[in-house]
Scaffold this active site. Structure first.
Site, PDB file in Angstrom:
ATOM      1  N   TRP A 342     -66.588  -1.699   5.305  1.00 45.43           N
ATOM      2  CA  TRP A 342     -65.874  -2.691   4.492  1.00 45.43           C
ATOM      3  C   TRP A 342     -65.884  -2.280   3.028  1.00 45.43           C
ATOM      4  CZ3 TRP A 342     -68.360  -6.572   1.138  1.00 45.43           C
ATOM      5  CH2 TRP A 342     -69.736  -6.344   0.968  1.00 45.43           C
ATOM      6  N   ASP A 343     -66.760  -1.335   2.680  1.00 47.01           N
ATOM      7  CA  ASP A 343     -66.852  -0.802   1.325  1.00 47.01           C
ATOM      8  C   ASP A 343     -65.464  -0.439   0.783  1.00 47.01           C
ATOM      9  OD1 ASP A 343     -69.198  -0.454   2.874  1.00 47.01           O
ATOM     10  OD2 ASP A 343     -69.993   1.062   1.527  1.00 47.01           O
ATOM     11  N   GLU A 469     -78.107  -7.979   4.468  1.00 47.83           N
ATOM     12  CA  GLU A 469     -78.464  -7.543   5.814  1.00 47.83           C
ATOM     13  C   GLU A 469     -79.924  -7.805   6.170  1.00 47.83           C
ATOM     14  OE1 GLU A 469     -77.136  -3.519   5.533  1.00 47.83           O
ATOM     15  OE2 GLU A 469     -75.047  -4.071   5.916  1.00 47.83           O
ATOM     16  N   LYS A 577     -81.008  -8.533   0.251  1.00 48.27           N
ATOM     17  CA  LYS A 577     -80.845  -7.094   0.048  1.00 48.27           C
ATOM     18  C   LYS A 577     -79.764  -6.837  -1.008  1.00 48.27           C
ATOM     19  CE  LYS A 577     -79.410  -2.983   2.612  1.00 48.27           C
ATOM     20  NZ  LYS A 577     -78.903  -2.476   3.889  1.00 48.27           N
ATOM     21  N   GLN A 578     -78.684  -7.583  -0.924  1.00 51.50           N
ATOM     22  CA  GLN A 578     -77.549  -7.317  -1.814  1.00 51.50           C
ATOM     23  C   GLN A 578     -76.762  -8.599  -2.046  1.00 51.50           C
ATOM     24  OE1 GLN A 578     -76.240  -4.803   1.576  1.00 51.50           O
ATOM     25  NE2 GLN A 578     -74.201  -5.153   0.767  1.00 51.50           N
TER      26      GLN A 578
HETATM   27  O1  IFM Z   1     -71.456  -1.319   4.030  1.00 52.60           O
HETATM   28  C1  IFM Z   1     -72.691  -1.065   3.429  1.00 52.60           C
HETATM   29  C2  IFM Z   1     -73.581  -2.257   3.641  1.00 52.60           C
HETATM   30  O2  IFM Z   1     -73.037  -3.394   3.030  1.00 52.60           O
HETATM   31  C3  IFM Z   1     -74.959  -1.990   3.075  1.00 52.60           C
HETATM   32  N1  IFM Z   1     -75.528  -0.798   3.642  1.00 52.60           N
HETATM   33  C4  IFM Z   1     -74.693   0.387   3.434  1.00 52.60           C
HETATM   34  C5  IFM Z   1     -73.297   0.188   3.994  1.00 52.60           C
HETATM   35  C6  IFM Z   1     -72.440   1.422   3.689  1.00 52.60           C
HETATM   36  O3  IFM Z   1     -72.333   1.609   2.312  1.00 52.60           O
END
Ligand code: IFM
Length: 719
Positions: A342-343, A469, A577-578
């Protein structure tokens, strides 16, 4: 941009000044040269085996038994070795007196200068430049001079195409090469190497030729998996000898007979002087920079970081091929097997939408071309419409997909990117031919994915994971629920648009839909559950999030310390995590009051570990939008330098999403770009206090606009 005059050259350079073999793989990533078609890692040409050489062509994937398909590391053509009267220029053996390699981002070239004292005490100067043709996708070139500073002797320059060192260099370590064939094309013609990928049967051909200005004698060594062309010549003390290595590469994805084509192209390149090819390349990069540079005055470090991110992202753009997309590690390494996440849509596509819309369109069409696979993915989980996979390659089938519990937002992310692209470009043809169908099909997916909850009297999404995640298989992730709502409403609008254009009936019949299905989508969207904002004044990230142990992120931990086990151990805490709810607030700035978004920023940021490179840029953009500007600046800088700061870990490729996030934070965060109710861009800047100017260009509905902001004033003009 004429504004460049104000910046020193240093802002355009990434420099490596000592050769540390332990850091070689990182520099190879930072020094990767790409042109959308292919990417060449920045291995040292005189000793490529000191690092992890890599050459990747977008779309050249191969199957992996029992695993995900992967981008194939193709034979390394970077090697160019020098022997001076019996001594190799081998930096692990002799004495390196001076060493400097630098990426010149302005001209899109990698430059190298080494002064080397061989074991006999003689000094040789090696100076080279390298490019991967930004306007000539099938060209690679290394050129420069060799100078014996204090002696005269015979020398031999050897240029190779090496399948031996890369054979096991794809992510899985499996060999994908079949039918390897190396050959000599003859005096003055060069050498070649061809292969077929074992699972996907793609033919790959590389042809190379070295030249020197001195009279020389030629020999060729042909092995099973390597071919090398050597030229021997006389060197005279203090006299530089010019050399070049030109390479051409094709695959059967491009032409029926890639070997024939590579030979022909090489011949054509050989006729052109290296400097002429380099000048064309520089001119093309100047055009890219004219459209995409972001000038920051008052902060050289930020300026360089901005350019680094833009350079690598722009080098991945490819408007010529809509069968490929952008891997999470770019074309810069074998990490994540070259797979698309999805990046691409949420982080990278916006940069292209506003600076090179044709490249953005190709990326969106890539998803359109895989819609059939996405429909099968949805059907496999008993949902209508289309579900894009978590990872995508040359196909869009979900691999290793078991059940719900992981992320689904990527499906709505595609619709979001299509919507933004269409809004920014006004590309009606794309919208009516493909974009609307993508939005409709992804919207339909959610009608099967949601469930009616009688207690909540709302549609809920269970067994889901947001972008964070750490907390997996949760209920009602605010980000995902809102994206699903957006997708459904946008699908209903797409139906309306198609109706007005007289195109709905045809699509409706093809998809087997009722005429009034859009009513149902609106009804579901209206009742999609959102987590409470009371009493805290911002959204709970998912049901019961606030019942988890309240814990702040440990800022002393490095990203690499967040292993799977450590992350798992945080599941019972509020540590993220993010960016997750922050991403929701960033993506939909008009739908939530600034006060709510600010409170959300203040609460979630200290609880976010930022151990994903997708995190800081979003917090930076949101922080700038809600007036937390200095905090936003710190987050932005750390995110923008993620691949080259002291904690950097990018041996397997660049963090491509982070590149796009850094650009977005500049444009949508610090410059405060938003789309007005009348559909035109407006700017509400929040510049960090020490910035004197932020200036960039965007394309809006076919027009180029220059945005020039200074503290307290701003100017937006058409160009
Ligand atoms: O898509 C990302 C995910 O959101 C976090 N871990 C790495 C993936 C790839 O960059």
């Amino acid at each position: 941009m004429s504004d460049d005059a104000l910046n020193t050259d240093q802002d355009w350079l990434m420099e490596e000044s000592t050769c540390n073999p332990l850091k070689m793989a990182q520099w190879e990533t930072l020094f990767t040269l790409a042109n959308g078609y292919c990417g060449l890692r920045g291995s040292l040409e005189t000793s490529p085996l000191l690092g992890d050489p890599g050459f990747f062509v977008a779309g050249v994937f191969d199957t992996v038994e029992g695993g995900k398909d992967e981008l194939v590391n193709l034979p390394a053509w970077v090697g160019l070795e020098l022997n001076m009267g019996g001594f190799d220029l081998d930096i692990t053996e002799g004495e390196v007196l001076n060493y400097r390699r630098r990426l010149n981002m302005r001209s899109g070239t990698l430059e190298c200068k080494i002064d080397y004292r061989d074991p006999a005490g003689r000094t040789t100067r090696w100076e080279s430049k390298r490019l991967v043709g930004i306007n000539k996708p099938h060209l690679g070139m290394i050129w420069g001079t060799i100078t014996p500073l204090d002696y005269s002797d015979k020398a031999t320059l050897t240029g190779s195409i090496d399948a031996w060192s890369t054979k096991y260099g794809s992510d899985s370590g499996q060999n994908h090469y079949e039918d390897l064939e190396a050959g000599d094309l003859g005096e003055g013609e060069g050498i070649e190497l061809g292969l077929k990928t074992s699972g996907t049967g793609i033919l790959v051909a590389e042809a190379a030729r070295i030249e020197i200005e001195e009279e020389s004698s030629r020999s060729v060594r042909v092995e099973d998996d390597l071919v090398a062309e050597s030229l021997s010549f006389q060197m005279k003390e203090g006299i530089p000898v010019s050399f070049s290595k030109k390479v051409s590469f094709f695959t059967s994805r491009d032409v029926a007979d890639p070997a024939e084509k590579a030979r022909k192209k090489l011949k054509a390149f050989a006729k052109l002087p290296a400097e002429k090819l380099a000048e064309e390349h520089r001119r093309e990069w100047a055009k890219i920079w004219a459209d995409s540079d972001v000038v920051i005055e008052g902060d050289p470090r930020a300026q360089k970081a901005a350019r680094f991110n833009i350079f690598h992202l722009a080098s991945l753009g490819n408007s010529r091929d809509d069968r490929v997309s952008l891997g999470a590690k770019g074309l810069h390494g074998n990490g994540y097997k070259g797979q698309v996440f999805w990046d691409t849509e949420q982080y990278m596509v916006p940069f292209f939408t506003y600076t090179c819309p044709e490249a953005a369109k190709a990326l969106l069409k890539y998803r359109y071309n895989l819609l059939e696979d996405a429909r099968s993915n949805a059907a496999r989980v008993d949902c209508p419409g289309a579900r894009f996979p978590w990872n995508s390659s040359f196909h869009g089938r979900e691999e290793q997909f078991k059940a719900f519990g992981w992320q689904d937002h990527q499906t709505a992310d595609v619709a979001y990117a299509v919507d933004s692209y269409v809004r920014a470009t006004g590309d009606r043809e794309f919208y009516l031919d493909s974009g609307a169908e993508m939005i409709i099909e992804t919207g339909r997916f959610w009608t099967g994915r949601v469930e009616w909850d009688a207690d909540k009297r709302a549609y809920v999404i269970t067994h889901i994971t947001g972008s964070d995640e750490i907390h997996t298989s949760i209920e009602n992730n605010a980000l995902t629920n809102y994206l699903a709502r957006f997708n459904l409403l946008r699908a209903a609008r797409a139906v309306q648009d198609l109706r007005e254009a007289g195109r709905w009936d045809k699509l409706r019949q093809r998809l087997g839909l009722e005429d009034d299905e859009d009513e149902n989508w609106r009804a579901i969207a209206k009742d999609i559950y959102m987590t409470s904002t009371e009493p805290q004044g911002f959204h709970e990230q998912f049901d019961s999030f606030f019942e988890l142990e309240d814990r702040m992120a440990d800022r002393s931990m490095k990203p690499v310390e967040y292993t799977g086990k450590v992350l798992g151990g945080l599941e019972e805490t509020q540590v993220n995590k993010q960016a997750d709810t922050a991403l929701l607030y960033y993506l939909f700035p008009d739908d939530f009051p600034d006060e709510m978004r600010r409170k959300g920023f203040d609460y979630y940021e200290p609880r976010t570990a930022h151990c994903s490179s997708l995190s800081r840029s979003i917090y930076a953009a949101l922080g700038a939008q809600v007036g937390r500007t200095e905090e936003a600046y710190r987050l932005w800088l750390k995110g923008a330098e993620v691949d080259y700061d002291e904690e950097a870990s990018c041996d397997g490729g660049i963090h491509a999403a982070s590149l796009g996030g850094a650009w977005q934070a500049l444009v949508f965060g610090f410059a405060g770009m938003q789309i007005n109710n009348d559909g035109s861009p407006v700017f509400e800047p929040n510049l960090p206090s020490h910035w004197k100017r932020l200036c960039f260009r965007i394309q809006w509905r076919g027009e180029r606009m220059k945005v020039d902001l200074r503290p307290g004033t701003g100017d937006v003009s058409s160009q």
